[in-house]
Design a protein around this motif. Structure first.
Motif, PDB file in Angstrom:
ATOM      1  N   PRO A  59       0.831  -1.213   0.000  1.00  0.00           N
ATOM      2  CA  PRO A  59       0.000   0.000   0.000  1.00  0.00           C
ATOM      3  C   PRO A  59       0.865   1.263   0.000  1.00  0.00           C
ATOM      4  N   GLU A  60       0.294   2.358  -0.447  1.00  0.00           N
ATOM      5  CA  GLU A  60       1.000   3.632  -0.374  1.00  0.00           C
ATOM      6  C   GLU A  60       1.240   3.984   1.092  1.00  0.00           C
ATOM      7  N   HIS A  61       2.420   4.548   1.357  1.00  0.00           N
ATOM      8  CA  HIS A  61       2.772   4.887   2.735  1.00  0.00           C
ATOM      9  C   HIS A  61       3.848   5.958   2.717  1.00  0.00           C
ATOM     10  N   ASP A  62       4.026   6.605   3.869  1.00  0.00           N
ATOM     11  CA  ASP A  62       5.001   7.683   3.991  1.00  0.00           C
ATOM     12  C   ASP A  62       6.264   7.255   4.720  1.00  0.00           C
ATOM     13  N   LEU A  63       6.182   6.159   5.455  1.00  0.00           N
ATOM     14  CA  LEU A  63       7.282   5.723   6.308  1.00  0.00           C
ATOM     15  C   LEU A  63       7.149   4.224   6.520  1.00  0.00           C
ATOM     16  N   LEU A  64       8.285   3.540   6.615  1.00  0.00           N
ATOM     17  CA  LEU A  64       8.295   2.101   6.872  1.00  0.00           C
ATOM     18  C   LEU A  64       8.906   1.845   8.243  1.00  0.00           C
ATOM     19  N   MET A  65       8.314   0.922   8.992  1.00  0.00           N
ATOM     20  CA  MET A  65       8.895   0.485  10.261  1.00  0.00           C
ATOM     21  C   MET A  65       8.979  -1.031  10.265  1.00  0.00           C
ATOM     22  N   VAL A  66      10.138  -1.550  10.611  1.00  0.00           N
ATOM     23  CA  VAL A  66      10.279  -2.990  10.789  1.00  0.00           C
ATOM     24  C   VAL A  66       9.748  -3.302  12.185  1.00  0.00           C
ATOM     25  N   GLY A  67       8.527  -3.826  12.234  1.00  0.00           N
ATOM     26  CA  GLY A  67       7.845  -4.029  13.506  1.00  0.00           C
ATOM     27  C   GLY A  67       8.003  -5.433  14.048  1.00  0.00           C
ATOM     28  N   ILE A  68       9.178  -6.019  13.856  1.00  0.00           N
ATOM     29  CA  ILE A  68       9.416  -7.420  14.191  1.00  0.00           C
ATOM     30  C   ILE A  68      10.396  -7.510  15.354  1.00  0.00           C
ATOM     31  N   SER A  69      10.091  -8.354  16.311  1.00  0.00           N
ATOM     32  CA  SER A  69      11.021  -8.616  17.403  1.00  0.00           C
ATOM     33  C   SER A  69      12.140  -9.526  16.910  1.00  0.00           C
ATOM     34  N   ALA A  70      13.343  -9.294  17.408  1.00  0.00           N
ATOM     35  CA  ALA A  70      14.496 -10.094  16.977  1.00  0.00           C
ATOM     36  C   ALA A  70      14.594 -11.356  17.820  1.00  0.00           C
ATOM     37  N   THR A  71      14.019 -12.435  17.337  1.00  0.00           N
ATOM     38  CA  THR A  71      14.150 -13.718  18.013  1.00  0.00           C
ATOM     39  C   THR A  71      15.232 -14.542  17.331  1.00  0.00           C
ATOM     40  N   THR A  72      15.624 -15.604  17.994  1.00  0.00           N
ATOM     41  CA  THR A  72      16.637 -16.488  17.420  1.00  0.00           C
ATOM     42  C   THR A  72      16.167 -17.039  16.075  1.00  0.00           C
ATOM     43  N   GLU A  73      14.852 -17.296  15.976  1.00  0.00           N
ATOM     44  CA  GLU A  73      14.316 -17.959  14.789  1.00  0.00           C
ATOM     45  C   GLU A  73      14.252 -17.052  13.563  1.00  0.00           C
ATOM     46  N   ASN A  74      14.116 -15.739  13.761  1.00  0.00           N
ATOM     47  CA  ASN A  74      13.898 -14.899  12.579  1.00  0.00           C
ATOM     48  C   ASN A  74      15.128 -14.095  12.153  1.00  0.00           C
ATOM     49  N   GLN A  75      16.313 -14.504  12.600  1.00  0.00           N
ATOM     50  CA  GLN A  75      17.524 -13.786  12.213  1.00  0.00           C
ATOM     51  C   GLN A  75      17.765 -13.836  10.698  1.00  0.00           C
ATOM     52  N   PHE A  76      17.529 -14.992  10.093  1.00  0.00           N
ATOM     53  CA  PHE A  76      17.742 -15.098   8.643  1.00  0.00           C
ATOM     54  C   PHE A  76      16.766 -14.196   7.893  1.00  0.00           C
ATOM     55  N   LEU A  77      15.512 -14.172   8.338  1.00  0.00           N
ATOM     56  CA  LEU A  77      14.517 -13.316   7.691  1.00  0.00           C
ATOM     57  C   LEU A  77      14.937 -11.853   7.776  1.00  0.00           C
ATOM     58  N   LEU A  78      15.426 -11.429   8.937  1.00  0.00           N
ATOM     59  CA  LEU A  78      15.865 -10.043   9.083  1.00  0.00           C
ATOM     60  C   LEU A  78      17.037  -9.734   8.152  1.00  0.00           C
ATOM     61  N   GLN A  79      17.915 -10.698   7.966  1.00  0.00           N
ATOM     62  CA  GLN A  79      19.027 -10.501   7.029  1.00  0.00           C
ATOM     63  C   GLN A  79      18.516 -10.314   5.604  1.00  0.00           C
ATOM     64  N   GLU A  80      17.517 -11.107   5.232  1.00  0.00           N
ATOM     65  CA  GLU A  80      16.945 -10.977   3.894  1.00  0.00           C
ATOM     66  C   GLU A  80      16.202  -9.649   3.739  1.00  0.00           C
ATOM     67  N   LEU A  81      15.504  -9.244   4.801  1.00  0.00           N
ATOM     68  CA  LEU A  81      14.778  -7.972   4.742  1.00  0.00           C
ATOM     69  C   LEU A  81      15.723  -6.787   4.612  1.00  0.00           C
ATOM     70  N   GLU A  82      16.906  -6.907   5.192  1.00  0.00           N
ATOM     71  CA  GLU A  82      17.871  -5.812   5.090  1.00  0.00           C
ATOM     72  C   GLU A  82      18.241  -5.557   3.630  1.00  0.00           C
ATOM     73  N   LYS A  83      18.380  -6.618   2.855  1.00  0.00           N
ATOM     74  CA  LYS A  83      18.717  -6.460   1.440  1.00  0.00           C
ATOM     75  C   LYS A  83      17.621  -5.702   0.700  1.00  0.00           C
ATOM     76  N   ILE A  84      16.374  -5.962   1.106  1.00  0.00           N
ATOM     77  CA  ILE A  84      15.236  -5.344   0.417  1.00  0.00           C
ATOM     78  C   ILE A  84      15.016  -3.912   0.896  1.00  0.00           C
ATOM     79  N   THR A  85      15.001  -3.723   2.215  1.00  0.00           N
ATOM     80  CA  THR A  85      14.647  -2.405   2.757  1.00  0.00           C
ATOM     81  C   THR A  85      15.768  -1.381   2.607  1.00  0.00           C
TER      82      THR A  85
END
Length: 400
Positions: free
Chosen positions: A124-150
């Motif tokens: 959707p159209e937006h003015d600002l993005l926030m990564v609203g995800i807690s950093a758990t042991t399980e989602n470290q890889f996802l956060l790494q992938e999101l860094e490439k995109i964001t």
């Protein structure tokens, strides 16, 4: 209408019974089975009722139909559209920003992603993005992938994925070692096999001696968190708490001379610390709701002093708070902490997804609103200033 978590938290704090509300939602879902928003509201209320398994299954039903949910600004017209990247799962995995901004002029757009298809739905159209995800042991890889995109995102990003990773328990306990005025117990990953050997073969504990703190790796909110003082307690713990890997850390006694433990929740917003609550208990593991803060007037009076004298608290721990901000580089962060007997800031946990709110009874907690309004204002100012940093303030408004 998508309700978010705020109304259910408010009902819970007020001691209101919302089982009937859940039953009414179930009827509405049965009558409107294609309404994803009703399914998502029901998923949230079921989790609030501690029916996590059914709540998560209901959430899956909602997300199969729709991945984007809008929490409208209560004050219209909205000044800002904030797109928040969220994960499916229990309530604690995402930043509950609606609990802080429930009556604001900021529209929150929850965009649920999965590792398999992070941006399957149209953005959707937006003015600002926030990564609203807690950093758990399980989602470290996802956060790494999101860094490439964001890193190439067309609008400013609050709490970039690479910085969110700094708040993961193991990472934070390593990064914040040896900072002036700051104490944090190093978390050590330990296998179940190694701990079992301590019991069966009477080997020494890895890294440190009893007493220690144990929790399953990746757990939050005190789930599976216990103080262990000897092998017998360790054996009992391993029977009750099943996990492949645990985090082990030394126990630090932070009780005061009166035998009470005091835990503070802070918000660190754009590098500035704000007090959110203080809880007092004879138990070292403190949750505000079970610390008798609602029952004991003297505890509320001490919390009021904490708020009223927070500038002195922040000044006393300025070095530690600055170290947390500079090390994590997070724009929005929650901190649970105490004070050591030597006067250091004792950090228990840092997490952007900590619940911060101003929903307590003004009659019982007259001291809170004025201070929590500072937190609300700081959060709103952070979002507006980042979104419209290159615009004339008079032009602040929705883009698109």
């Amino acid at each position: 209408m998508f309700l978010g978590m705020a109304p259910f938290l408010r009902m819970s704090i007020a001691g209101e019974e919302f089982l009937q509300f859940a039953q009414e939602l179930i009827v509405q879902v049965q009558q409107n089975p294609d309404n994803a928003i009703l399914w998502m509201n029901l998923a949230t209320v079921l989790q609030c009722l501690d029916d996590t398994e059914t709540g998560l299954e209901t959430q899956r039903q909602a997300l199969a139909m729709q991945q984007v949910y809008t929490y409208p600004a209560k004050q219209q017209p909205a000044k800002l559209r904030l797109l928040m990247l969220m994960l499916p799962g229990v309530l604690s995995v995402n930043v509950p920003l609606d609990c802080l901004l429930e009556n604001s002029d900021i529209e929150l757009i929850y965009y649920f992603i999965t590792p398999e298809a992070p941006f399957e739905a149209p953005i959707p159209e937006h003015d600002l993005l926030m990564v609203g995800i807690s950093a758990t042991t399980e989602n470290q890889f996802l956060l790494q992938e999101l860094e490439k995109i964001t890193s190439q995102w067309p609008v400013p990003v609050i709490n970039t994925p690479k910085h969110v990773q700094n708040s993961e328990r193991l990472a934070a306990s390593t990064l914040l070692q040896n900072k002036p005025g700051l104490t944090i117990a190093q978390a050590h990953p330990v296998s179940r096999e190694a701990l079992s050997a301590v019991v069966s073969e009477h080997t020494a504990l890895p890294v440190c001696d009893f007493p220690v703190i144990l929790r399953p790796a990746g757990s939050h909110g005190g789930h599976g968190l216990e103080k262990i003082t000897n092998r017998e307690e360790l054996a009992s713990y391993l029977e009750r708490v099943q996990a492949g890997t645990y985090f082990l850390s030394r126990f630090i006694d932070y009780s005061n001379e009166d035998g009470q433990f005091r835990k503070y929740r802070l918000s660190l917003i754009d590098g500035v610390a704000y007090g959110c609550h203080m809880a007092i208990s004879t138990n070292w593991m403190i949750h505000y709701v079970n610390a008798s803060m609602y029952q004991d007037a003297w505890k509320r009076a001490e919390e009021a002093r904490f708020f009223n004298e927070f500038e002195q608290f922040a000044a006393r721990h300025q070095q530690a708070l600055q170290a947390i901000y500079e090390t994590t580089q997070l724009d929005y962060l929650g901190i649970d902490c105490g004070e050591t007997r030597e006067g250091d800031l004792l950090v228990f946990e840092i997490d952007p997804a900590m619940v911060v709110h101003a929903m307590d009874s003004e009659e019982m907690f007259p001291h809170k609103q004025i201070h929590m309004n500072k937190v609300k204002t700081a959060c709103r100012n952070l979002l507006l200033s980042r979104a419209f940093a290159h615009q004339n303030p008079a032009e602040n408004g929705l883009k698109g």
